[in-house]
Design a protein around this motif. Structure first.
Motif, PDB file in Angstrom:
ATOM      1  N   VAL A  15       7.223  29.910  -3.451  1.00 39.17           N
ATOM      2  CA  VAL A  15       6.657  30.433  -2.203  1.00 39.17           C
ATOM      3  C   VAL A  15       5.207  29.987  -2.102  1.00 39.17           C
ATOM      4  CG1 VAL A  15       6.074  32.514  -0.895  1.00 39.17           C
ATOM      5  CG2 VAL A  15       8.144  32.438  -2.308  1.00 39.17           C
ATOM      6  N   PRO A  16       4.898  29.264  -1.011  1.00 39.77           N
ATOM      7  CA  PRO A  16       3.505  28.849  -0.885  1.00 39.77           C
ATOM      8  C   PRO A  16       2.625  30.035  -0.526  1.00 39.77           C
ATOM      9  CG  PRO A  16       4.728  28.196   1.066  1.00 39.77           C
ATOM     10  CD  PRO A  16       5.707  28.893   0.155  1.00 39.77           C
ATOM     11  N   PRO A  18       0.167  32.350   1.580  1.00 41.89           N
ATOM     12  CA  PRO A  18      -0.021  32.417   3.042  1.00 41.89           C
ATOM     13  C   PRO A  18      -1.172  31.519   3.443  1.00 41.89           C
ATOM     14  CG  PRO A  18       0.067  34.611   2.078  1.00 41.89           C
ATOM     15  CD  PRO A  18       0.044  33.644   0.934  1.00 41.89           C
ATOM     16  N   SER A 378      -4.198  15.948  73.079  1.00 44.99           N
ATOM     17  CA  SER A 378      -3.569  16.861  74.013  1.00 44.99           C
ATOM     18  C   SER A 378      -4.544  17.154  75.136  1.00 44.99           C
ATOM     19  CB  SER A 378      -3.198  18.157  73.300  1.00 44.99           C
ATOM     20  OG  SER A 378      -2.743  19.109  74.247  1.00 44.99           O
ATOM     21  N   PRO A 379      -4.254  16.819  76.347  1.00 48.82           N
ATOM     22  CA  PRO A 379      -3.083  16.038  76.781  1.00 48.82           C
ATOM     23  C   PRO A 379      -3.322  14.552  76.491  1.00 48.82           C
ATOM     24  CG  PRO A 379      -4.466  16.587  78.653  1.00 48.82           C
ATOM     25  CD  PRO A 379      -5.088  17.246  77.470  1.00 48.82           C
ATOM     26  N   PRO A 380      -2.234  13.791  76.245  1.00 50.71           N
ATOM     27  CA  PRO A 380      -2.406  12.360  75.996  1.00 50.71           C
ATOM     28  C   PRO A 380      -2.938  11.652  77.239  1.00 50.71           C
ATOM     29  CG  PRO A 380      -0.071  12.947  76.025  1.00 50.71           C
ATOM     30  CD  PRO A 380      -0.827  14.215  76.131  1.00 50.71           C
ATOM     31  N   ASP A 442     -24.405  13.057  67.528  1.00 54.57           N
ATOM     32  CA  ASP A 442     -24.276  13.508  68.905  1.00 54.57           C
ATOM     33  C   ASP A 442     -22.860  13.270  69.388  1.00 54.57           C
ATOM     34  OD1 ASP A 442     -26.457  14.710  70.355  1.00 54.57           O
ATOM     35  OD2 ASP A 442     -27.636  12.967  69.719  1.00 54.57           O
ATOM     36  N   ARG A 443     -22.340  14.243  70.144  1.00 53.92           N
ATOM     37  CA  ARG A 443     -20.995  14.083  70.681  1.00 53.92           C
ATOM     38  C   ARG A 443     -21.071  13.963  72.203  1.00 53.92           C
ATOM     39  NH1 ARG A 443     -16.753  16.875  68.054  1.00 53.92           N
ATOM     40  NH2 ARG A 443     -17.244  17.268  65.872  1.00 53.92           N
ATOM     41  N   TYR A 444     -20.241  13.087  72.730  1.00 52.52           N
ATOM     42  CA  TYR A 444     -20.131  12.971  74.183  1.00 52.52           C
ATOM     43  C   TYR A 444     -18.662  12.988  74.542  1.00 52.52           C
ATOM     44  CZ  TYR A 444     -25.037  11.733  74.598  1.00 52.52           C
ATOM     45  OH  TYR A 444     -26.393  11.769  74.569  1.00 52.52           O
ATOM     46  N   ARG A 445     -18.404  13.479  75.769  1.00 54.76           N
ATOM     47  CA  ARG A 445     -17.037  13.481  76.245  1.00 54.76           C
ATOM     48  C   ARG A 445     -16.880  12.377  77.279  1.00 54.76           C
ATOM     49  NH1 ARG A 445     -12.461  15.598  75.995  1.00 54.76           N
ATOM     50  NH2 ARG A 445     -11.301  15.777  77.935  1.00 54.76           N
TER      51      ARG A 445
END
Lengths: 485, 295
Positions: A15-16, A18, A378-380, A442-445
């Motif tokens: 027996v080894p 522990p 939307s709308p296309p 800047d964003r424009y539509r």
């Protein structure tokens, strides 16, 4: 020679006892080395720590409304500043490119000189070295430290230990504190930090990095390299038999053994088994066992061995930066050949040059204006009361320059579409001018209408934006939807 | 179990618990100490947490749950966060309230803010009927085209938003009612046939030489022209649609127009002035005005 019994015995195995599955860490007491590599490491440590702590304080004039810090990751303003270079979120690929460049750079250096990153430049190495230096200042060198740890607790021992930990924590705090300087205005954060007015995230990261610095450099040290860090495994796989690694030249050293002054060196190796290379090693290995995973290639064993070789009157370089092929060649009496120019080093070099030039080209030629046209999904399309078809678009103009610009917008004339910009008066025959604020988006539509009643599905047109001042032209091809046939 | 009774497993050298199934024994491997300490810490934490925070539900005499000494609740947290948001937006919001609609549309920074706020408010409140981007549907006007039943000016859109269409509780609501010519027996089916044939010709959809269209002209002049105009050009002040254009809210096919004349169509839109704050109404007006270019 002991007999090896290959026949299994008939009696049951004993027996080894522990066994704990986890080996306890063996405390390592690295001894201070002296020599050229130690000097190189001191210099590297000074330069790298200097770079880390001082860079946030450098200023770089950029004009009004933009931070004047030379290197700044400004998350609130969504910008990354690096001296004269300003990276926008849309250009995060430059950061990715930098990472790729750094990775290939490491490949190249590793294939040439082995794990120099681990040995000299890795933050874990630099800070651990600094921490060991502090430890040595409080507790003395190797022998003294071992004695102190074995000694019973007393005033002297407690004072030295507490002093060491206080300085460690201080260094850790300065390290964690310096990190946040890269993300905020350094002067402002330094002023507000100690009166409790800095952002919560600043305290959180300063605390976190103070803790990790103290834990990693102070208490975990070589365990980080051996157990936590994946890089040694990757880097060790990248080095090959032609890379210059810290190597014990067994062809010259063996057979090893103690040597008395005046004795002949005939028939024996140069290694006198003094174990200096083991004592200075910060990861606790014996380099004479050959290349090992734990080895961070810091070359301190080279310094230790060279010192001994000088005192015993043998040539230095018993441990040296050498290649596996060279050592093997010498072992059989051949002249070693060093091949720094190899397929992989050339490949890495070419790749690095190509990526670096690509990035430099991109940086030098990038415009200060960016045009994006987003078609309404939307709308296309809509049918107007006249029966004509109209499409809506959002135009995004990014102005990276420090001054406001004016862009003239039109549709390439041969296409016949009519263009209207919401909020801007259109006078027939007059150009439509769009102001674009400095350092912003800047964003424009846009509303675009077909010239004819009948339409057939998808068409295309060119949007042309001209910088009124510089005449710089941006064209953008975009689609136009109409009811299909 | 006393020490000398310990059953030690031979290969591993570990004590067993004494439990055995089919010859397989359970080893007594204790939990790692760090794990146990964390577990104890969580137990301690949970007790502190239960005292400070609302925790135990439905105790008699306590209403819904134990309130905790921290006076803390998710509802209050959300309310506080919304308050923070409102205060944060108050500056720009009040600028929207103070500025006229024309000023908002021409001031770049106000316009960008109004467009962003309007887009999200549109998605929350309007897109259900008018569709994403104001694409419209049968009976729900398309807001992205150039046809406006009542008014497509900034102020006109704002008025429609605030007071609604045929929204009875609002005395200022936009109101008009087309009679149900068939259902209420104002015209016979044959007469409706005739007038629809005529209306179809107004927008170039019908056959001018048709006898029915000719007969319908007189009926149109008598019954419809008072609202839709002698030539069917409509009247925006009373919301009477232009019958000469290509836009048909309830459909421009013969049967659809017949249905409209027979039953009349009087759609509703709620008055949003009751539900949305001033800044949102203004942002929505600017956003809707930009969709198709407005008037």
């Amino acid at each position: 020679m002991p007999q090896i019994n290959l026949i299994p015995s008939r009696s049951p195995p004993p027996v080894p006892p522990p066994q704990d599955l986890y080996a306890k860490r063996k405390q390592i007491y690295p001894k201070l080395a002296h020599g050229k590599f130690r000097t190189v490491k001191w210099v590297a440590m000074g330069v790298l720590l200097g770079v880390y702590y001082l860079i946030p304080w450098l200023r770089w004039e950029r004009g009004a409304g933009v931070p004047d810090q030379a290197v700044l990751a400004d998350f609130a303003g969504e910008r990354f500043f690096f001296f004269g270079i300003e990276i926008w979120p849309q250009e995060a690929y430059y950061l990715a490119g930098l990472m790729i460049l750094a990775a290939i750079g490491l490949f190249l250096v590793t294939s040439l000189f082995g794990r120099v990153w681990c040995g000299y430049a890795c933050p874990q190495t630099v800070w651990t070295d600094l921490y060991i230096w502090v430890e040595r200042a409080f507790e003395g060198d190797r022998a003294k430290r071992i004695r102190l740890d074995k000694a019973p607790w007393g005033l002297n021992k407690a004072a030295r230990k507490i002093g060491k930990h206080i300085v460690w924590v201080l260094i850790a705090f300065v390290t964690g504190g310096a990190f946040i300087l890269y993300f905020h205005d350094a002067r402002l954060i330094a002023q507000t930090f100690f009166i409790g007015e800095a952002p919560l995230s600043a305290y959180w990261f300063a605390g976190l990095l103070t803790f990790t610095t103290y834990a990693l450099a102070g208490t975990m040290r070589e365990q980080v390299c051996t157990y936590l860090c994946p890089w040694p495994r990757i880097q060790a796989a990248l080095t090959d038999e032609d890379a210059l690694n810290v190597t014990y030249r067994y062809d010259r050293g063996e057979p090893r053994g103690p040597h008395r002054k005046g004795e002949s060196w005939q028939g024996r190796g140069d290694c006198i088994d003094c174990k200096q290379c083991v004592q200075v090693c910060p990861v606790g290995i014996d380099i004479r066992d050959g290349p090992q995973l734990e080895c961070i290639h810091c070359a301190l064993c080279i310094d230790a061995c060279d010192g001994i070789m000088k005192t015993v009157g043998r040539p230095t370089g018993l441990i040296a930066y050498d290649t596996d092929t060279a050592v093997a060649a010498r072992a059989v009496g051949m002249k070693p050949k060093y091949r720094l120019v190899r397929a992989r080093t050339v490949l890495y070099f070419v790749l690095m040059t190509a990526i670096a030039s690509l990035m430099a080209f991109g940086l030098l030629n990038r415009g200060t204006i960016e045009v994006n046209v987003l078609k309404d999904r939307s709308p296309p399309y809509v049918r107007l009361s006249s029966g004509l078809i109209q499409n809506g678009y959002t135009l995004k103009l990014v102005n990276k320059a420090g001054e406001t610009r004016e862009m003239e917008i039109s549709i390439a004339d041969d296409e016949g579409f009519t263009l209207k910009v919401v909020g801007i008066e259109t006078v027939a025959g007059e150009p439509i001018l769009l102001p674009v604020a400095s350092n912003g988006v800047d964003r424009y539509r846009l509303l675009v209408t077909t010239p004819e009643q009948a339409s057939d599905g998808r068409q295309h047109f060119q949007l042309v934006l001209t910088d009124v001042e510089t005449g710089e032209i941006h064209t953008n091809r975009t689609s136009f939807m109409a009811p299909g046939e | 179990m006393s020490d000398h009774n310990k059953d030690i497993d031979q290969p591993t050298g570990v004590e067993t618990t004494g439990h055995e199934w089919d010859g397989i024994k359970e080893l007594n491997n204790p939990l790692p100490r760090w794990w146990l300490y964390i577990w104890y810490a969580t137990i301690a934490f949970s007790i502190v947490y239960m005292v400070i925070m609302p925790a135990i539900p439905a105790l008699p005499g306590l209403g819904t749950n134990t309130p905790g000494i921290g006076g803390h609740s998710d509802r209050m947290n959300v309310a506080a966060e919304i308050d923070d948001l409102r205060t944060g937006r108050a500056g720009t919001g009040s600028m929207l309230v103070d500025a006229s609609l024309e000023e908002i549309e021409t001031d770049r920074s106000l316009q960008q803010f109004a467009m962003a706020a309007g887009e999200s408010a549109f998605g929350d409140n309007c897109a259900t009927c008018h569709g994403a981007g104001g694409r419209g549907a049968k009976g729900y006007p398309t807001l992205a085209d150039d046809v406006w039943l009542w008014s497509g000016t900034l102020d006109g859109i704002e008025y429609t938003l605030r007071h609604g269409i045929r929204h009875d509780p609002d005395p200022e609501t936009r109101f008009s009612a087309m009679p149900a010519f068939g259902r209420d027996r104002l015209l016979t089916r044959a007469e409706i046939d005739d007038v629809v044939s005529h209306v179809m010709t107004l927008s170039g959809r019908g056959d001018d030489d048709n006898d029915a269209a000719g007969r319908g002209e007189d009926i149109f002049a008598a019954q419809c022209a008072s609202c839709h105009g002698p030539n069917g050009e409509g009247d925006k002040t009373i919301g009477a649609p232009d019958l000469t254009d290509q836009d048909w809210l309830f459909g421009g096919e013969y049967d659809e127009v017949y249905n409209s004349v027979y039953n009349a169509r009087n759609a509703h839109m709620p008055a949003w002035g009751e539900r949305l704050d001033d800044a949102t109404i203004k942002a929505l007006s600017v956003y809707v005005h930009s969709l198709g270019g407005g008037e």
